[in-house]
Design an enzyme around this catalytic site. Structure first.
Site, PDB file in Angstrom:
ATOM      1  N   ASP A 211       0.834  -1.201   0.000  1.00 44.38           N
ATOM      2  CA  ASP A 211       0.000   0.000   0.000  1.00 44.38           C
ATOM      3  C   ASP A 211       0.879   1.266   0.000  1.00 44.38           C
ATOM      4  O   ASP A 211       1.857   1.339   0.758  1.00 44.38           O
ATOM      5  CB  ASP A 211      -0.875  -0.020   1.268  1.00 44.38           C
ATOM      6  CG  ASP A 211      -1.926   1.081   1.262  1.00 44.38           C
ATOM      7  OD1 ASP A 211      -2.757   1.091   0.347  1.00 44.38           O
ATOM      8  OD2 ASP A 211      -1.903   1.930   2.176  1.00 44.38           O
ATOM      9  N   GLU A 270       1.778  -0.637  -5.026  1.00 43.46           N
ATOM     10  CA  GLU A 270       0.785   0.374  -5.357  1.00 43.46           C
ATOM     11  C   GLU A 270       1.552   1.691  -5.379  1.00 43.46           C
ATOM     12  O   GLU A 270       1.780   2.317  -4.351  1.00 43.46           O
ATOM     13  CB  GLU A 270      -0.324   0.446  -4.299  1.00 43.46           C
ATOM     14  CG  GLU A 270      -1.437   1.398  -4.746  1.00 43.46           C
ATOM     15  CD  GLU A 270      -1.976   2.331  -3.685  1.00 43.46           C
ATOM     16  OE1 GLU A 270      -3.017   2.958  -3.933  1.00 43.46           O
ATOM     17  OE2 GLU A 270      -1.373   2.458  -2.602  1.00 43.46           O
TER      18      GLU A 270
HETATM   19  C1  NOJ Z   1      -4.392   2.973  -1.016  1.00 44.15           C
HETATM   20  C2  NOJ Z   1      -5.548   2.076  -0.725  1.00 44.15           C
HETATM   21  O1  NOJ Z   1      -5.843   1.326  -1.865  1.00 44.15           O
HETATM   22  C3  NOJ Z   1      -6.678   2.967  -0.285  1.00 44.15           C
HETATM   23  O2  NOJ Z   1      -7.890   2.276  -0.222  1.00 44.15           O
HETATM   24  C4  NOJ Z   1      -6.297   3.587   1.018  1.00 44.15           C
HETATM   25  O3  NOJ Z   1      -7.291   4.521   1.399  1.00 44.15           O
HETATM   26  C5  NOJ Z   1      -4.967   4.330   0.920  1.00 44.15           C
HETATM   27  N1  NOJ Z   1      -3.974   3.587   0.205  1.00 44.15           N
HETATM   28  C6  NOJ Z   1      -4.421   4.628   2.277  1.00 44.15           C
HETATM   29  O4  NOJ Z   1      -3.947   3.451   2.881  1.00 44.15           O
END
Ligand code: NOJ
Ligand code: CA
Length: 535
Positions: A211, A270
């Site tokens: 993440d 991500e």
């Molecule tokens: C990316 C995640 O996919 C999202 O859902 C989240 O709100 C943010 N990162 C913060 O962790």
């Protein structure tokens, strides 16, 4: 339906061409009838996933969490939240998934913890100057009384990225105030996450989705952005809290840990970066294995733009020897059926986009429900909205709930088999007209989107030139179309315009996203895969 019971997992670079299905746990299937999806619910639907034909699943966070951002605010990285089950459930799910031939990736949330994490509780109690505060970004404020935040950074969810605590100091949170950012200059932070990786690897997970992989390291001194620039998830701007060079050393360390485990464990970033070239830096040979291609996700339904982003993505990935990783939707963006157009047009394009995406070289992520052609639910009443963006934006942004509505599995009305009959209402209401979109309604209908995905996945898996197979070669084609061939294998043709086009007759049609009239005509917003005559 047949069930795969043998474990067919290989130990090679499986991620290079795998199709990975994103399970947004709270909206996938409800095992205990409280209206919220959970791990036993996922476990009960593994047969569906294996028959759909995907290779792996990514589970969004199911760890102990106050759920301020639906699990992306983790209070204990080694515990399962009772909302989703137990550690035994996670263990059983992993074993069952493997028995179904499915790999399992779990989410790792290293940029921030929950405010309920023991470290943050300790930091608040410790006060200014305490060692516990050094694990986060605590700073005195600016202004005569420290009443102004330490810099001008804004939160991704709206408002300032700093919150002041009663003793006067401020702490940084790039997301909600309940998600304080960790200080990745601190050795204990490194040690802790290496240990968390090992905890889940020991349990048997096949990989991690990292993440906010682009956010861990902040520019030295936390400098102002200046000029009133707001925070942007997918910005073209260089920002002092995203995509800093220092993040890569962290991933080199994690790669060494993953490589030390048997069975080809992997990680996917991500990382929202300004360009495919910057994204490729996360998948250099000694770093992570994949990075979501958000540049592709963010491209409109237009032939020249898509061709450009495909070329740039393939070049970026090839430059570092990594596979490309395609994605059209996830739990943070509007579903692509709705992004691509209204009503029938959006669905038509989404079906064509599925064949385009699944024909590209590399790996593909499928977000739960896209195989059902689910649209964004744009008319959720204000009072049910839960995404922190809604509150933080002062009710100007409705947020991401519309792509997170629980899946319809069967039956004529809500909860459409999401939970057993008599279950509590689903945590977000499902539309009244989703009966025709359920898995049950689509499974035996050869014209359904679910059948299209199943066929495409079966062909893709069986054909050596698809997936990570042969290189992509563009073929000459009329304006508004994209036509390419995978080595000596299938041709994929996509007509992104509204009008039909006549194409050369490549050979027999393997699969099409809509009806083909024959004579080499490809209708508007339609894609087809062809076997080339003579092969
Ligand atoms: C990316 C995640 O996919 C999202 O859902 C989240 O709100 C943010 N990162 C913060 O962790
Ligand atoms: Ca439940």
């Amino acid at each position: 339906m047949t069930v795969t019971t043998t474990n067919t997992l290989t130990t090679t670079g499986w991620w290079r061409d795998s199709v990975i299905y994103q399970v947004y746990v709270r909206s996938f299937a409800d095992g205990n009838g409280d209206g919220i999806g959970d791990l036993p619910g996922v476990r009960s639907r593994l047969r569906y996933l294996s028959e759909l034909g995907v290779d792996a699943v990514w589970l969004t966070p199911f760890y102990a969490s106050p759920q301020a951002d639906h699990g992306y605010d983790v209070a204990d990285y080694r515990a399962v939240d009772p909302l989703f089950g137990t550690l035994q459930d996670a263990d059983a799910l992993l074993r069952d998934a493997h028995a179904h031939g499915l790999r399992v990736i779990v989410d790792l949330v290293p940029n921030h913890t929950s405010e309920a994490h023991a470290w943050f509780v300790e930091a608040l109690a410790g006060g200014p100057g305490s060692a516990a505060r050094e694990r986060y970004h605590f700073r005195p404020g600016r202004g005569a009384d420290g009443e102004l935040p330490p810099n001008d950074w804004e939160s991704v969810f709206g408002g300032r990225a700093w919150t002041r605590v009663p003793d006067g100091e401020w702490y940084l949170h790039l997301f909600a105030p309940e998600q304080p950012d960790l200080n990745w200059e601190h050795p204990e932070v490194h040690a802790e996450f290496e240990d968390v990786l090992r905890f889940w690897l020991d349990l048997g997970v096949d990989g991690f989705r990292i993440d906010v992989a682009h956010g861990l390291v902040k520019a030295e001194g936390l400098p102002d952005i200046g000029g009133g620039a707001g925070i942007e998830l997918l910005g073209s701007a260089e920002l002092p809290f995203f995509d800093q060079d220092g993040v890569h050393e962290i991933y080199r360390g994690w790669r060494r840990i993953l490589d030390a485990y048997p069975g080809a464990r992997m990680a996917v970033a991500e990382a929202w970066t300004p360009s495919p070239e910057r994204t490729a830096r996360y998948v250099r040979p000694d770093e992570l294995h994949q990075a979501f291609n958000f540049h592709y996700l963010g491209t409109d339904w237009a032939a020249p733009a898509l061709r450009e982003v495909i070329d740039a993505s393939l070049a970026g990935a090839a430059g570092v020897g990594a596979p490309a990783t395609w994605v059209l939707s996830n739990h943070d963006v509007h579903r692509h059926v709705t992004r691509y157009g209204d009503g029938a047009t959006g669905l038509r394009r989404a079906r064509a986009a599925a064949l385009l995406t699944l024909a590209l070289p590399g790996s593909v992520y499928v977000y739960q429900g896209e195989e059902l052609g689910l649209p964004e639910v744009s008319d959720l009443p204000d009072e049910v909205l839960q995404d922190p963006r809604w509150e933080r934006s002062g009710h100007t942004e409705r947020g991401r709930d519309g792509c997170r509505v629980p899946l319809p599995w069967s039956g004529g009305r809500a909860p459409y088999g999401f939970g057993a009959p008599g279950s509590a209402p689903t945590w977000l209401p499902q539309p009244g007209d989703w009966a025709g979109l359920s898995v049950e309604a689509q499974w035996d209908d050869p014209a359904s989107t679910l059948s299209l995905y199943r066929s495409a996945l079966a062909i893709r898996r069986a054909h050596p030139d698809l997936g990570d197979g042969a290189e992509l070669r563009w073929l000459p084609s009329p304006e508004g179309t994209l036509v390419f061939r995978r080595g000596g294998g299938p041709v994929c043709a996509v007509n992104l315009g509204a009008e039909p086009v006549r194409l050369p007759e490549y050979g027999p049609v393997l699969l099409a996203s809509g009806e083909l009239p024959g004579d080499g005509v490809l209708p508007g917003d339609t894609a087809a895969w062809y076997t080339v005559d003579g092969d």
